[in-house]
Scaffold this active site. Sequence first.
Site, PDB file in Angstrom:
ATOM      1  N   GLY A 246       0.837  -1.198   0.000  1.00 46.19           N
ATOM      2  CA  GLY A 246       0.000   0.000   0.000  1.00 46.19           C
ATOM      3  C   GLY A 246       0.872   1.247   0.000  1.00 46.19           C
TER       4      GLY A 246
ATOM      5  NE  ARG B 151      -1.978   3.656   7.440  1.00 45.07           N
ATOM      6  CZ  ARG B 151      -1.947   2.538   8.161  1.00 45.07           C
ATOM      7  NH1 ARG B 151      -2.033   2.591   9.465  1.00 45.07           N
ATOM      8  NH2 ARG B 151      -1.811   1.345   7.576  1.00 45.07           N
TER       9      ARG B 151
ATOM     10  CD  GLU C  51       5.379  -1.130   4.273  1.00 49.92           C
ATOM     11  OE1 GLU C  51       4.254  -1.538   4.545  1.00 49.92           O
ATOM     12  OE2 GLU C  51       5.668   0.089   4.259  1.00 49.92           O
TER      13      GLU C  51
ATOM     14  CE  LYS D 287      -4.348   5.612   1.648  1.00 43.29           C
ATOM     15  NZ  LYS D 287      -3.903   4.249   1.545  1.00 43.29           N
TER      16      LYS D 287
HETATM   17  C1  5RP Z   1       2.708   0.736   6.388  1.00 44.91           C
HETATM   18  C2  5RP Z   1       2.483   1.358   5.062  1.00 44.91           C
HETATM   19  C3  5RP Z   1       1.168   1.068   4.414  1.00 44.91           C
HETATM   20  O1  5RP Z   1       1.401   0.298   3.282  1.00 44.91           O
HETATM   21  C4  5RP Z   1       0.509   2.381   4.055  1.00 44.91           C
HETATM   22  O2  5RP Z   1       0.406   3.158   5.219  1.00 44.91           O
HETATM   23  C5  5RP Z   1      -0.872   2.163   3.435  1.00 44.91           C
HETATM   24  O3  5RP Z   1      -1.709   1.533   4.357  1.00 44.91           O
HETATM   25  P1  5RP Z   1      -3.275   1.432   4.139  1.00 44.91           P
HETATM   26  O4  5RP Z   1      -3.480   0.581   2.927  1.00 44.91           O
HETATM   27  O5  5RP Z   1      -3.803   0.846   5.409  1.00 44.91           O
HETATM   28  O6  5RP Z   1      -3.808   2.830   3.929  1.00 44.91           O
HETATM   29  O7  5RP Z   1       3.315   2.016   4.495  1.00 44.91           O
HETATM   30  O8  5RP Z   1       3.911   1.178   6.932  1.00 44.91           O
END
Ligand code: 5RP
Length: 237
Positions: A89, A103, A110, A128
Site C-alpha cells: 500500500g 503510516r 517494506e 491517496k
Molecule cells: C505501512 C504502510 C502502508 O502500506 C501504508 O500506510 C498504506 O496503508 P493502508 O493501505 O492501510 O492505507 O506504508 O507502513
Amino acid sequence: MDKKAEALIAAKRAAGYKAADLIKDGMVVGLGTGSTVYYMIERLGERVKEGLHVRGIPTSFQTAMRARDSGIPITTLDDDPVIDIAIDGADEVDPGLRLIKGRGAAHLREKCVAAAAKQFVVVVDEQKVVKKLGAQVPVEVLPFAVTPVLKDLERLGCKPVIREAVKKDGPVVTDNGNFVVDCQFKEIKNPEKLEAAIAAIPGVMESGLFCAYTKKTTVIVGGEKKCKVITLPDIVA
Ligand code: 5RP
C-alpha cells in the site's frame, strides 16, 4: 457503517483483489502491510487454497500473522533474495509514481522488499493519488541516536515529532526495535533529494519516501466499480 466508509472498503478490496490476481504459480511474493494489502492477502489465501503455489515474504509481524492465518507459505529474504512481485500500500502516490509510505511504521522492511522485487505493485484508493507529495514523512530511527537525528531532520526544514503509541505509554517501537519520527515539511520540492538527505543522517534506518522504484512500479487505484492501473510509460506517453 456509512456509505463513504463502505465505498472506501470496496475500493481497497477491489485494488487488493486485482493485485492478488496478478500473482502466478511458483512466484515469490513480497507481502506489504496495511488495510489495503489486507484484501490482497485475503484473495491470495483463497488462491492458495485453490492450488496456487507461492512463497510470501511478509514486511511486518501483522502481515506475517495474516499470511499464516490465510494459509500462505512464508519465506525470508535469506532463502529467497529475489522477489518476483511485491505488493504494498501507500499513503500518497504522485504523478511520477513516487510514494510516501510508513503510516503503519513498516516502511523499513517494506523498502527492503520493494528493492528486492522485480515488479512492485502499489494498491491504493483514489484519496491517496495526489498532484504533489505533501504528507508527513515517517523516518525510522535508531533509539540510540534519536536526539542528534531530530536536530538533523529539523535542519532539513521540518518539525520532527517522535510517534507516540496508542495502546502503550511512550514511543512507537517498530518491528525492528526502533523509533519512528514523523516529519511534516512545508513543501517537498524534490522528493529524490529529500530521500537522499534523510538517508545520509547517521542513525536513520529508512524514510517513507520511495522514489527509486518508479520504473518497476504499477499502481492499482481501487474504485467502487472498477480499478485504474497506472505505470510510468502511461504517464510519459
Ligand atoms: C505501512 C504502510 C502502508 O502500506 C501504508 O500506510 C498504506 O496503508 P493502508 O493501505 O492501510 O492505507 O506504508 O507502513
